[in-house]
Design an enzyme around this catalytic site. Sequence first.
Site, PDB file in Angstrom:
ATOM      1  N   LEU A 160      -2.748   3.919  -6.942  1.00  0.00           N
ATOM      2  CA  LEU A 160      -2.564   2.928  -5.804  1.00  0.00           C
ATOM      3  C   LEU A 160      -2.307   3.691  -4.445  1.00  0.00           C
ATOM      4  CD1 LEU A 160      -0.083   0.210  -7.405  1.00  0.00           C
ATOM      5  CD2 LEU A 160      -2.734   0.136  -7.104  1.00  0.00           C
ATOM      6  N   GLU A 200       7.000  -7.219  -0.474  1.00  0.00           N
ATOM      7  CA  GLU A 200       5.854  -6.622  -0.235  1.00  0.00           C
ATOM      8  C   GLU A 200       5.267  -5.608  -1.549  1.00  0.00           C
ATOM      9  OE1 GLU A 200       3.417  -3.367   2.623  1.00  0.00           O
ATOM     10  OE2 GLU A 200       5.646  -3.862   3.057  1.00  0.00           O
ATOM     11  N   LEU A 201       4.202  -6.292  -1.920  1.00  0.00           N
ATOM     12  CA  LEU A 201       3.653  -5.717  -3.604  1.00  0.00           C
ATOM     13  C   LEU A 201       3.586  -4.295  -3.548  1.00  0.00           C
ATOM     14  CD1 LEU A 201       2.814  -6.515  -6.417  1.00  0.00           C
ATOM     15  CD2 LEU A 201       0.909  -6.685  -5.790  1.00  0.00           C
ATOM     16  N   ASP A 202       4.348  -3.509  -4.414  1.00  0.00           N
ATOM     17  CA  ASP A 202       4.378  -2.108  -4.721  1.00  0.00           C
ATOM     18  C   ASP A 202       4.611  -1.458  -3.467  1.00  0.00           C
ATOM     19  OD1 ASP A 202       3.626  -2.380  -7.515  1.00  0.00           O
ATOM     20  OD2 ASP A 202       1.596  -2.744  -6.858  1.00  0.00           O
ATOM     21  N   ALA A 203       5.480  -1.800  -2.609  1.00  0.00           N
ATOM     22  CA  ALA A 203       5.630  -1.089  -1.352  1.00  0.00           C
ATOM     23  C   ALA A 203       7.188  -0.684  -1.321  1.00  0.00           C
ATOM     24  CB  ALA A 203       5.340  -1.787  -0.264  1.00  0.00           C
TER      25      ALA A 203
END
Length: 295
Positions: A208, A238-241
């Site tokens: 990612l 916040e997705l994958d953050a």
Amino acid sequence: MRLILHIMEKQNKDTAILLLHCPDKQGIIAAVTQFININKGNIIRLDQYTDTVQKVFFMRVEWELEGFMIPKEKINEYFDTLLAQRYEMAFKIYFSTQKPRMAVFVSKQSHCLYDLLAHYEAGDWDVEIPLIVSNHPDLEHVAKKFNIPYYVFPITKDNKDELEPKELELLAKENIDFVVLARYMQIISPEMIRRYPNRIINIHHSFLPAFVGARPYHAAYERGVKIIGATSHYVTEELDAGPIIRQDVTRITHKDTVENLMRKGQDLEKVVLSNAVEKQIAHKILVYKNKTIIF
């Protein structure tokens, strides 16, 4: 035999663990250690770090409670009054005798689940796993092998609002301290994240944001990448953050097939996730803004 008993006795000692951060200024280490020493505490581990750019001081200190003059239930209050307010500290105190309670969330992939449960059964971690939650019944047989209750909530985007409150109710009933997403393929709701801030650990490949979607290894193979990796992090809205806890990589070549990439990626995911969980259990992670300090 005596040596083994001595080691076990030492490991089982009742200790307090203090994690803190505050604006950096002179005298913090001296003040904290004096607080412990003057109350007859024996410091066994101490680590500290100063962010010279942000001018923030971070510290982890662990001390034995045998003979400590302040009762356990009063340590937090005393420390806040005598030190934390003076130095503007944000702090948490944990006790080694209080085992964290960890819930594991899974979907259909078993590699991370097996690795976590192997560490658990071997006694590598001082943790309790009272339950496993899934949106599929596929891995119930794994839970049965380890005698851990397995709960299925068949969550989809259409019924999430109905079923996730039931998950939260179960987690509250079981007094869960933190959650591990062991390849759980559902997006966690903002409500669950608010209930467990910096206490939901996720694992994913490190392609990612370059290779999104359900087939990242195939996309990476077609692109001819030469390195793959895995990332464990706390879940935020916040997705994958969220704040990153651990990352690792391995090199690959043109000789590696898609299957090789997937196998090597899964091996990395197991190691990286287990390392993050180990740090969480030992209270060795401090989160500041969107970064982690790992002691």
